[in-house]
Design an enzyme around this catalytic site. Structure first.
Site, PDB file in Angstrom:
ATOM      1  CG  ASP A  65       7.560   8.407   0.078  1.00 47.20           C
ATOM      2  OD1 ASP A  65       7.698   9.458   0.727  1.00 47.20           O
ATOM      3  OD2 ASP A  65       8.169   7.353   0.392  1.00 47.20           O
ATOM      4  CB  THR A  95      11.177  17.334  -1.128  1.00 45.51           C
ATOM      5  OG1 THR A  95       9.846  17.036  -1.538  1.00 45.51           O
ATOM      6  CG2 THR A  95      11.393  16.778   0.262  1.00 45.51           C
ATOM      7  CE  LYS A 103       4.726   8.572   2.659  1.00 43.33           C
ATOM      8  NZ  LYS A 103       5.394   9.888   2.672  1.00 43.33           N
TER       9      LYS A 103
HETATM   10  P1  NDP Z   1      13.107   8.199  -4.901  1.00 41.82           P
HETATM   11  O1  NDP Z   1      12.482   6.903  -5.171  1.00 41.82           O
HETATM   12  O2  NDP Z   1      13.076   9.258  -5.932  1.00 41.82           O
HETATM   13  O3  NDP Z   1      14.620   8.001  -4.472  1.00 41.82           O
HETATM   14  C1  NDP Z   1      14.972   7.217  -3.385  1.00 41.82           C
HETATM   15  C2  NDP Z   1      16.484   7.163  -3.284  1.00 41.82           C
HETATM   16  O4  NDP Z   1      16.841   6.501  -2.081  1.00 41.82           O
HETATM   17  C3  NDP Z   1      17.092   6.344  -4.403  1.00 41.82           C
HETATM   18  O5  NDP Z   1      18.370   6.835  -4.660  1.00 41.82           O
HETATM   19  C4  NDP Z   1      17.126   4.940  -3.796  1.00 41.82           C
HETATM   20  O6  NDP Z   1      18.087   4.103  -4.369  1.00 41.82           O
HETATM   21  C5  NDP Z   1      17.488   5.251  -2.361  1.00 41.82           C
HETATM   22  N1  NDP Z   1      16.966   4.197  -1.491  1.00 41.82           N
HETATM   23  C6  NDP Z   1      15.695   3.709  -1.385  1.00 41.82           C
HETATM   24  N2  NDP Z   1      15.623   2.719  -0.493  1.00 41.82           N
HETATM   25  C7  NDP Z   1      16.844   2.551  -0.009  1.00 41.82           C
HETATM   26  C8  NDP Z   1      17.411   1.699   0.953  1.00 41.82           C
HETATM   27  N3  NDP Z   1      16.669   0.759   1.577  1.00 41.82           N
HETATM   28  N4  NDP Z   1      18.740   1.850   1.225  1.00 41.82           N
HETATM   29  C9  NDP Z   1      19.484   2.805   0.582  1.00 41.82           C
HETATM   30  N5  NDP Z   1      18.995   3.639  -0.339  1.00 41.82           N
HETATM   31  C10 NDP Z   1      17.714   3.517  -0.627  1.00 41.82           C
HETATM   32  O7  NDP Z   1      12.435   8.721  -3.546  1.00 41.82           O
HETATM   33  P2  NDP Z   1      12.399  10.194  -2.949  1.00 41.82           P
HETATM   34  O8  NDP Z   1      13.632  10.934  -3.284  1.00 41.82           O
HETATM   35  O9  NDP Z   1      11.086  10.775  -3.292  1.00 41.82           O
HETATM   36  O10 NDP Z   1      12.360   9.872  -1.389  1.00 41.82           O
HETATM   37  C11 NDP Z   1      13.533   9.799  -0.588  1.00 41.82           C
HETATM   38  C12 NDP Z   1      13.160  10.024   0.864  1.00 41.82           C
HETATM   39  O11 NDP Z   1      12.568  11.314   1.019  1.00 41.82           O
HETATM   40  C13 NDP Z   1      12.147   9.044   1.445  1.00 41.82           C
HETATM   41  O12 NDP Z   1      12.423   8.864   2.814  1.00 41.82           O
HETATM   42  C14 NDP Z   1      10.827   9.785   1.304  1.00 41.82           C
HETATM   43  O13 NDP Z   1       9.880   9.324   2.218  1.00 41.82           O
HETATM   44  C15 NDP Z   1      11.286  11.193   1.616  1.00 41.82           C
HETATM   45  N6  NDP Z   1      10.440  12.290   1.158  1.00 41.82           N
HETATM   46  C16 NDP Z   1      10.044  12.385  -0.143  1.00 41.82           C
HETATM   47  C17 NDP Z   1       9.291  13.454  -0.544  1.00 41.82           C
HETATM   48  C18 NDP Z   1       8.882  13.650  -1.976  1.00 41.82           C
HETATM   49  O14 NDP Z   1       8.230  14.642  -2.245  1.00 41.82           O
HETATM   50  N7  NDP Z   1       9.247  12.781  -2.892  1.00 41.82           N
HETATM   51  C19 NDP Z   1       8.844  14.481   0.398  1.00 41.82           C
HETATM   52  C20 NDP Z   1       9.383  14.327   1.729  1.00 41.82           C
HETATM   53  C21 NDP Z   1      10.126  13.252   2.061  1.00 41.82           C
HETATM   54  P3  NDP Z   1      17.622   2.894  -5.351  1.00 41.82           P
HETATM   55  O15 NDP Z   1      17.386   3.530  -6.657  1.00 41.82           O
HETATM   56  O16 NDP Z   1      18.775   1.961  -5.334  1.00 41.82           O
HETATM   57  O17 NDP Z   1      16.398   2.298  -4.736  1.00 41.82           O
HETATM   58  O1  2IT Z   2       6.891  12.413   2.856  1.00 41.79           O
HETATM   59  C1  2IT Z   2       6.327  13.323   2.207  1.00 41.79           C
HETATM   60  O2  2IT Z   2       6.078  14.419   2.718  1.00 41.79           O
HETATM   61  C2  2IT Z   2       5.966  13.065   0.814  1.00 41.79           C
HETATM   62  N1  2IT Z   2       6.253  11.985   0.294  1.00 41.79           N
HETATM   63  C3  2IT Z   2       5.207  14.093   0.025  1.00 41.79           C
HETATM   64  C4  2IT Z   2       3.741  13.947   0.255  1.00 41.79           C
HETATM   65  C5  2IT Z   2       2.857  14.824  -0.593  1.00 41.79           C
HETATM   66  O3  2IT Z   2       1.638  14.671  -0.411  1.00 41.79           O
HETATM   67  O4  2IT Z   2       3.325  15.625  -1.385  1.00 41.79           O
END
Ligand code: NDP
Ligand code: 2IT
Length: 448
Positions: free
Chosen positions: A169, A212, A129
């Protein structure tokens, strides 16, 4: 038996002693290590090989300076990281996070989760990461591009298609991956699958954007089937409005559920008529605006400041898809009081440990992140395969593969629960099943 408990206790004490400030990493290490004791008891040789001591110590961590010039011509300096946690079962694989809260503790927790998640996916990927304390919010496209170019100017020497393959992420989506890829190619002259989540015109995979969120629902469907619950017309609360939340909402709606919430870090939307996803996409993906804009266009919706209120909404299924520790014990109590039946994690470690215990005590079906959100990284691995064979698969092929992977993960997790006497505890099952493969690979590869 006591022996392995004592072993785990000692390793955890050492983790805390070595890095006393890394609270998020301590939590993850505790959650994982205390639930894999049955696997250690079946493999006493792991203790002699100091396998756990190696498991919690990243193979390598790179920390670097990221200087870039903003639109006013002023120099800004951020910090960049890449935690290469484990290459036991494949090249390091895992996302990059750009958010002001990023620090080593958070990235180490995410990297350890990634090792187990990637193992569960059944695909040949190790865990890593990375990211930066850079905040993309409010920055122009040019500023984001200059930042990404500077970030990659250091990172490129530590990664490669068979070495370490980053992806997105929080704060890193298609735009950022594109800029990062362009700079990697420019420096190395290599057109290779060094990043995933790329645009469709330069090696990206169909269905990676959706993976995801869709995968989360495929996993949730497995839980619902076993529980004898039909998703149709069920009320779903989702947090977040980013990549994971958006496509979780999309798939939940396709399956006939009614999603009534979404949120960002300022507040949440409650729409009693069901979330209008086109509007959310327009606000978050196209305009990069705040979610409160939603109520200007929808009379049926309310906006509330603060993001934890999202868990006070009555629902059957809760899908936390924003960030770590967003669902605390108080919120868990509120959800249970309102009759929640299933909680399935889209974000990484969104539920605190005491919230998870509360769900389990109150017979709420709980899907742990490292299993339920593995769809994103799984399709990333499929993107790597497509890049290696220099072919592109259809959306349907990738989506079917994703569904199969999520069903397989559910089977692996529930089988581990059966095998080790932890029926119903999918968190323990995910840790045990994920760890079993990594530990075996480490054992076979000697003391490295
Ligand atoms: P994005 O940046 O696309 O979206 C994040 C969302 O979460 C936004 O709505 C953001 O709001 C909100 N957010 C971020 N930080 C905070 C906080 N401190 N408190 C409240 N809301 C918050 O990220 P992803 O959708 O990609 O990721 C979301 C989660 O999913 C994370 O935990 C990530 O690690 C996990 N994840 C992502 C994957 C991927 O493929 N993208 C795969 C597996 C897991 P704002 O716009 O206000 O910051
Ligand atoms: O938390 C996660 O699994 C991710 N942000 C996706 C990682 C990836 O390599 O696609």
């Amino acid at each position: 038996m006591a022996d392995m408990r004592a072993y785990v206790k000692k390793v955890l004490a050492d983790v805390v002693k070595k890095d006393p400030d890394q609270k998020e990493f301590h939590n993850t290490a505790k959650e994982v290590l205390t639930s894999i004791i049955p696997v250690l008891e079946a493999h006493p040789e792991y203790k002699d090989e100091k396998l756990l001591e190696r498991f919690v110590e990243p193979e390598r961590i790179v920390i670097f300076r990221v200087p870039w010039v903003d639109d006013k011509g002023e120099l800004q300096v951020n910090r960049g990281f890449r935690v290469q946690m484990s290459s036991a079962i494949g090249p390091y694989k895992g996302g990059l996070r750009f958010h002001p809260s990023v620090n080593l503790s958070i990235l180490k927790f995410l990297a350890l989760e990634q090792v187990l998640k990637n193992s569960l996916s059944g695909l040949p990927i190790g865990g890593g990461k990375g990211g930066s304390d850079f905040d993309p919010k409010g920055k122009s496209d040019n500023e984001v591009m200059r930042f990404c170019q500077s970030f990659m100017t250091e990172l490129y020497r530590h990664i490669g298609a068979d070495v370490d393959v980053p992806a997105g992420d929080i704060g890193v989506g298609g735009r950022e991956v594109g800029y990062l890829y362009g700079q990697y190619k420019r420096i190395t002259r290599l057109y290779e699958g060094v990043l995933t989540g790329k645009g469709l015109t330069f090696g990206g995979s169909l269905a990676r954007t959706e993976a995801t969120g869709y995968g989360l629902l495929y996993f949730t469907q497995n839980i619902l089937n076993d529980a004898g619950i039909d998703i149709k017309d069920k009320i779903v609360a989702v947090s977040g409005a980013g990549n994971v939340a958006t496509y979780a909402i999309e798939k939940a709606q396709q399956l006939g559920a009614k999603v009534v919430t979404c949120s960002d870090s300022n507040g949440f939307i409650y729409d009693k008529d069901g979330i209008d996803l086109d509007l959310v996409k327009d606000i978050k993906e196209v305009r990069r605006a705040r979610i409160k804009e939603y109520v200007k266009k929808r009379k049926s919706a309310e906006y509330h400041e603060g993001c934890t209120g999202v868990w006070n909404v009555k629902c059957d299924i809760a899908l936390p898809c924003a960030t770590q520790n967003e669902l605390t014990l108080d919120s868990a109590k509120e959800l249970v009081k309102n009759g929640v039946k299933v909680v399935c994690e889209g974000a990484n470690m969104p539920s605190t440990l005491d919230a998870i215990e509360y769900f389990q005590k109150n017979k709420v079906y709980f899907g742990p992140a490292k299993a339920s959100n593995a769809g994103g990284v799984s399709v990333s691995a499929l993107e790597m395969s497509q890049n290696s064979e220099r072919l592109s698969w259809t959306f349907e092929e990738v989506d079917n593969y994703l569904k199969r992977i999520m069903d397989d993960i559910y089977k692996k997790v529930t089988s581990a629960c059966e095998e080790y006497g932890a029926k119903g505890n999918l968190l323990a099952g995910a840790n045990m099943a994920g760890f079993t493969k990594v530990a075996n690979a480490m054992h076979c590869q000697g003391w490295v």
